[in-house]
Design a protein around this motif. Sequence first.
Motif, PDB file in Angstrom:
ATOM      1  N   SER A 124      73.539  40.978  36.491  1.00  0.00           N
ATOM      2  CA  SER A 124      74.494  41.674  37.353  1.00  0.00           C
ATOM      3  C   SER A 124      75.909  41.259  36.981  1.00  0.00           C
ATOM      4  CB  SER A 124      74.242  41.309  38.823  1.00  0.00           C
ATOM      5  OG  SER A 124      72.989  41.766  39.222  1.00  0.00           O
ATOM      6  N   ARG A 125      76.833  42.222  37.084  1.00  0.00           N
ATOM      7  CA  ARG A 125      78.215  41.962  36.698  1.00  0.00           C
ATOM      8  C   ARG A 125      79.124  41.923  37.919  1.00  0.00           C
ATOM      9  NH1 ARG A 125      79.550  46.644  33.200  1.00  0.00           N
ATOM     10  NH2 ARG A 125      78.144  47.662  34.640  1.00  0.00           N
ATOM     11  N   LEU A 165      66.912  55.921  40.645  1.00  0.00           N
ATOM     12  CA  LEU A 165      67.133  55.153  39.426  1.00  0.00           C
ATOM     13  C   LEU A 165      66.689  55.973  38.217  1.00  0.00           C
ATOM     14  CD1 LEU A 165      67.839  52.505  37.970  1.00  0.00           C
ATOM     15  CD2 LEU A 165      65.476  51.795  38.348  1.00  0.00           C
ATOM     16  N   ILE A 166      67.614  56.209  37.322  1.00  0.00           N
ATOM     17  CA  ILE A 166      67.291  56.866  36.059  1.00  0.00           C
ATOM     18  C   ILE A 166      67.450  55.863  34.915  1.00  0.00           C
ATOM     19  CG2 ILE A 166      67.981  58.687  34.437  1.00  0.00           C
ATOM     20  CD1 ILE A 166      68.770  60.345  36.948  1.00  0.00           C
ATOM     21  N   LYS A 167      68.557  55.131  34.952  1.00  0.00           N
ATOM     22  CA  LYS A 167      68.820  54.142  33.912  1.00  0.00           C
ATOM     23  C   LYS A 167      69.706  53.065  34.525  1.00  0.00           C
ATOM     24  CE  LYS A 167      70.550  53.948  29.176  1.00  0.00           C
ATOM     25  NZ  LYS A 167      71.189  54.734  28.100  1.00  0.00           N
ATOM     26  N   HIS A 168      69.430  51.815  34.200  1.00  0.00           N
ATOM     27  CA  HIS A 168      70.230  50.702  34.726  1.00  0.00           C
ATOM     28  C   HIS A 168      70.103  49.537  33.749  1.00  0.00           C
ATOM     29  CE1 HIS A 168      71.788  47.590  37.330  1.00  0.00           C
ATOM     30  NE2 HIS A 168      72.097  48.501  38.234  1.00  0.00           N
ATOM     31  N   PRO A 169      71.194  48.819  33.478  1.00  0.00           N
ATOM     32  CA  PRO A 169      71.137  47.705  32.520  1.00  0.00           C
ATOM     33  C   PRO A 169      70.131  46.610  32.886  1.00  0.00           C
ATOM     34  CG  PRO A 169      73.406  48.315  32.943  1.00  0.00           C
ATOM     35  CD  PRO A 169      72.561  49.100  33.910  1.00  0.00           C
ATOM     36  N   TYR A 170      69.850  46.406  34.182  1.00  0.00           N
ATOM     37  CA  TYR A 170      68.921  45.329  34.532  1.00  0.00           C
ATOM     38  C   TYR A 170      67.513  45.601  34.013  1.00  0.00           C
ATOM     39  CZ  TYR A 170      66.669  47.557  38.641  1.00  0.00           C
ATOM     40  OH  TYR A 170      65.955  48.363  39.471  1.00  0.00           O
ATOM     41  N   LEU A 171      67.198  46.859  33.694  1.00  0.00           N
ATOM     42  CA  LEU A 171      65.898  47.175  33.100  1.00  0.00           C
ATOM     43  C   LEU A 171      65.770  46.576  31.700  1.00  0.00           C
ATOM     44  CD1 LEU A 171      65.561  50.895  34.253  1.00  0.00           C
ATOM     45  CD2 LEU A 171      64.396  48.885  35.212  1.00  0.00           C
ATOM     46  N   SER A 172      66.924  46.252  31.099  1.00  0.00           N
ATOM     47  CA  SER A 172      66.948  45.599  29.780  1.00  0.00           C
ATOM     48  C   SER A 172      67.338  44.132  29.911  1.00  0.00           C
ATOM     49  CB  SER A 172      67.947  46.314  28.865  1.00  0.00           C
ATOM     50  OG  SER A 172      67.591  47.664  28.710  1.00  0.00           O
ATOM     51  N   TYR A 215      79.957  38.581  47.156  1.00  0.00           N
ATOM     52  CA  TYR A 215      80.130  40.021  47.167  1.00  0.00           C
ATOM     53  C   TYR A 215      81.613  40.391  47.236  1.00  0.00           C
ATOM     54  CZ  TYR A 215      75.144  40.148  47.731  1.00  0.00           C
ATOM     55  OH  TYR A 215      73.810  39.989  47.514  1.00  0.00           O
ATOM     56  N   GLY A 216      82.057  41.221  46.294  1.00  0.00           N
ATOM     57  CA  GLY A 216      83.456  41.600  46.190  1.00  0.00           C
ATOM     58  C   GLY A 216      84.012  42.282  47.422  1.00  0.00           C
ATOM     59  N   GLU A 217      83.140  42.974  48.175  1.00  0.00           N
ATOM     60  CA  GLU A 217      83.624  43.668  49.370  1.00  0.00           C
ATOM     61  C   GLU A 217      84.173  42.685  50.409  1.00  0.00           C
ATOM     62  OE1 GLU A 217      78.985  44.008  49.752  1.00  0.00           O
ATOM     63  OE2 GLU A 217      80.451  44.110  48.135  1.00  0.00           O
TER      64      GLU A 217
END
Length: 169
Positions: free
Chosen positions: A163-164, A152-159, A44-46
């Motif tokens: 994770s980046r 959640l409306i739209k997120h790349p993981y749905l496609s 985790y970047g934090e």
Amino acid sequence: MHVYTGNGKGKTTAALGLAFRAIGHEFKVHIIQFIKSMKMDTYYGELKSAERHHNLTITQFGVGFVGTHDANVDKMVANQALRYAEEVVNSRKYNLVILDEINIAIHYRLIDIDRVIEMIKNKPEELELVLTGRYAADEIIDLADYVTEMRLIKHPYLSNVKSRRGIEY
């Protein structure tokens, strides 16, 4: 007291934004992560950012995603995190304490919600407390001064996009 909940991205990110703002005013901030662990494949970047800020402490508990290993281990580690959180909250050493993913630990009954409620009710008045994670219990929401639900409306993981680094973790 703040609650960041919901199925959308941004709960931990919102809490980190508040931490970043508080550090700018020389507040002492402690983040306790209930589910996340450096032992996971994802770093985790934090954690890297916290090394650069003397007023920010992050302590991780957990062995990764709930349900991917022995449930007794999850429960034991979550209760260690709760005991630690109670000590930190009552220490009066911090201006802001963030209990990251504690709502998940409550939802999966890894920790006793009554203990969390007691900690909230007995926290020092001057302490700003933040609870993050999906599935915030109604009893926790009722105690909060601020409640934000990420939807959640739209997120790349749905496609099936992975994770980046630097964005999702």
